[in-house]
Design a protein around this motif. Structure first.
Motif, PDB file in Angstrom:
ATOM      1  N   HIS A   1       0.634   3.451  -2.504  1.00  0.00           N
ATOM      2  CA  HIS A   1      -0.286   4.476  -3.013  1.00  0.00           C
ATOM      3  C   HIS A   1       0.437   5.648  -3.689  1.00  0.00           C
ATOM      4  O   HIS A   1       0.095   6.814  -3.458  1.00  0.00           O
ATOM      5  CB  HIS A   1      -1.203   4.989  -1.893  1.00  0.00           C
ATOM      6  CG  HIS A   1      -2.223   3.980  -1.475  1.00  0.00           C
ATOM      7  ND1 HIS A   1      -3.504   3.939  -1.974  1.00  0.00           N
ATOM      8  CD2 HIS A   1      -2.130   2.946  -0.597  1.00  0.00           C
ATOM      9  CE1 HIS A   1      -4.166   2.936  -1.424  1.00  0.00           C
ATOM     10  NE2 HIS A   1      -3.354   2.313  -0.597  1.00  0.00           N
TER      11      HIS A   1
ATOM     12  N   ASP B   1      -1.788  -2.192  -4.070  1.00  0.00           N
ATOM     13  CA  ASP B   1      -2.022  -0.749  -4.023  1.00  0.00           C
ATOM     14  C   ASP B   1      -0.682  -0.029  -4.168  1.00  0.00           C
ATOM     15  O   ASP B   1      -0.337   0.877  -3.402  1.00  0.00           O
ATOM     16  CB  ASP B   1      -2.773  -0.296  -2.762  1.00  0.00           C
ATOM     17  CG  ASP B   1      -4.287  -0.525  -2.867  1.00  0.00           C
ATOM     18  OD1 ASP B   1      -4.730  -1.097  -3.898  1.00  0.00           O
ATOM     19  OD2 ASP B   1      -5.019  -0.137  -1.944  1.00  0.00           O
TER      20      ASP B   1
ATOM     21  N   ASP C   1       0.818  -1.218   0.000  1.00  0.00           N
ATOM     22  CA  ASP C   1       0.000   0.000   0.000  1.00  0.00           C
ATOM     23  C   ASP C   1       0.856   1.274   0.000  1.00  0.00           C
ATOM     24  O   ASP C   1       0.743   2.115   0.889  1.00  0.00           O
ATOM     25  CB  ASP C   1      -0.963  -0.032   1.201  1.00  0.00           C
ATOM     26  CG  ASP C   1      -1.984  -1.160   1.087  1.00  0.00           C
ATOM     27  OD1 ASP C   1      -3.072  -0.936   0.550  1.00  0.00           O
ATOM     28  OD2 ASP C   1      -1.642  -2.294   1.498  1.00  0.00           O
TER      29      ASP C   1
ATOM     30  N   HIS D   1      -3.870  -3.990   2.366  1.00  0.00           N
ATOM     31  CA  HIS D   1      -5.219  -3.468   2.138  1.00  0.00           C
ATOM     32  C   HIS D   1      -5.829  -2.689   3.290  1.00  0.00           C
ATOM     33  O   HIS D   1      -6.408  -1.634   3.069  1.00  0.00           O
ATOM     34  CB  HIS D   1      -6.188  -4.572   1.704  1.00  0.00           C
ATOM     35  CG  HIS D   1      -7.566  -4.086   1.355  1.00  0.00           C
ATOM     36  ND1 HIS D   1      -7.777  -3.129   0.378  1.00  0.00           N
ATOM     37  CD2 HIS D   1      -8.793  -4.387   1.851  1.00  0.00           C
ATOM     38  CE1 HIS D   1      -9.086  -2.890   0.291  1.00  0.00           C
ATOM     39  NE2 HIS D   1      -9.714  -3.622   1.173  1.00  0.00           N
TER      40      HIS D   1
ATOM     41  N   HIS E   1      -3.451  -9.062  -1.887  1.00  0.00           N
ATOM     42  CA  HIS E   1      -3.793  -7.761  -1.315  1.00  0.00           C
ATOM     43  C   HIS E   1      -4.829  -7.876  -0.193  1.00  0.00           C
ATOM     44  O   HIS E   1      -4.616  -7.394   0.921  1.00  0.00           O
ATOM     45  CB  HIS E   1      -4.316  -6.839  -2.422  1.00  0.00           C
ATOM     46  CG  HIS E   1      -4.542  -5.443  -1.948  1.00  0.00           C
ATOM     47  ND1 HIS E   1      -3.531  -4.645  -1.480  1.00  0.00           N
ATOM     48  CD2 HIS E   1      -5.678  -4.695  -1.853  1.00  0.00           C
ATOM     49  CE1 HIS E   1      -4.021  -3.466  -1.126  1.00  0.00           C
ATOM     50  NE2 HIS E   1      -5.318  -3.469  -1.329  1.00  0.00           N
TER      51      HIS E   1
ATOM     52  N   HIS F   1      -4.351  -1.331   5.835  1.00  0.00           N
ATOM     53  CA  HIS F   1      -3.484  -0.217   6.257  1.00  0.00           C
ATOM     54  C   HIS F   1      -3.099  -0.257   7.730  1.00  0.00           C
ATOM     55  O   HIS F   1      -2.661   0.745   8.272  1.00  0.00           O
ATOM     56  CB  HIS F   1      -4.124   1.141   5.918  1.00  0.00           C
ATOM     57  CG  HIS F   1      -4.171   1.425   4.459  1.00  0.00           C
ATOM     58  ND1 HIS F   1      -4.220   2.696   3.951  1.00  0.00           N
ATOM     59  CD2 HIS F   1      -4.165   0.591   3.386  1.00  0.00           C
ATOM     60  CE1 HIS F   1      -4.252   2.642   2.622  1.00  0.00           C
ATOM     61  NE2 HIS F   1      -4.235   1.378   2.264  1.00  0.00           N
TER      62      HIS F   1
HETATM   63 FE   FE2 Z   1      -4.421   0.589   0.178  1.00  0.00          FE
END
Ligand code: FE2
Length: 265
Positions: free
Chosen positions: A10, A47, A8, A193, A152, A195
């Motif tokens: 991002h 992500d 993640d 996923h 994920h 976080h």
């Molecule tokens: Fe995420």
């Protein structure tokens, strides 16, 4: 065998905190590179880029190429399968053609298996009958090694998060469970996923979730001195004891090295 796991990131050049997200990834890779003994492989559980854009994958790839260890990625709900494949295949994504970015890495004592749980159009995971059939073929292609699957979406009820069910249906999650249990060789599932740091089980298989690498998006409570320090996981495998997981805070590897220097001086 030591597996480092991040998730993640991002990456998104248009975000107000774009530079911080990129530097969180870069600092995490530098920290992992400084570890002794060195890690054997670095996995990213999805992500990677917030909007699935090619330019964001190019940035993420340029940072991940700084890793001394080989890198492998699984897609997340924010990713675009085709753009991810273009940026990371074949060096960090060995999926052959076809819809799903599933693949196995066979050159370690543990077989690493990326499982694509993306359901385009939703932020939840999915796992269809067709997908189950293909994954069983992949699992059955090697019959001697333990398997660590990485994906994920956490395939269990994450009751500490806002939405405990991270799959579109209980049925899809149950199908994934049956598929992973099929060979009896899957010893762990590693996810992202949500976080935050959490863990559970899919059937009898332990599942571990690493917090998100991008610190501004991280969930859960952290003390002030940790707020700008990404967290990653190290999973150590040996045949006698199986898999053992440790959470690491970025900045720790440099402190370890300083301690070693002081002790040897
Ligand atoms: Fe995420």
């Amino acid at each position: 065998m030591i597996i480092a796991q991040i998730s993640d990131t991002h990456i998104f050049r248009d975000a107000p905190d774009a530079d911080l997200r990129a530097s969180d990834l870069e600092r995490t890779i530098a920290d992992i590179n400084a570890l002794e003994p060195a890690v054997d492989v670095l996995i990213h559980t999805g992500d990677m880029a917030h909007g699935g854009r090619c330019e964001d994958y190019a940035l993420a790839a340029s940072l991940l190429r700084q890793s001394h260890a080989p890198v492998y990625v699984a897609p997340g709900n924010r990713d675009d399968r085709e753009n991810l494949r273009q940026a990371f295949s074949p060096w960090a994504c060995r999926a052959s053609g076809g819809e799903f970015l599933d693949y196995a890495i066979d050159e370690f004592p543990v077989r690493l298996m990326a499982v694509d749980t993306v359901s385009p159009g939703t932020n939840k995971g999915d796992f269809s009958e067709e997908h189950a059939r293909r994954l069983i073929e992949l699992i059955d292609a090697e019959t001697t090694k333990p398997i660590v699957a990485f994906m994920h979406h956490p395939p269990y009820i994450v009751s500490v998060g806002p939405d405990p069910l991270n799959f579109v249906t209980f049925e899809a999650m149950a199908r994934l469970q049956r598929t992973l249990q099929h060979s009896e060789r899957v010893i762990a599932v590693l996810c992202g996923h949500v976080h935050r740091s959490t863990g559970g089980r899919i059937g009898e298989i332990p599942v571990m979730v690493v917090p998100c690498t991008a610190t501004p998006l991280r969930k859960g409570d952290y003390p002030p001195q940790m707020r700008d320090r990404p967290v990653y996981h190290l999973h150590r495998f040996d045949p006698a004891n199986g898999l053992c997981t440790e959470a690491r805070i970025v900045g720790g590897a440099a402190a370890d090295a300083e301690g070693r220097q002081r002790r040897s001086a």
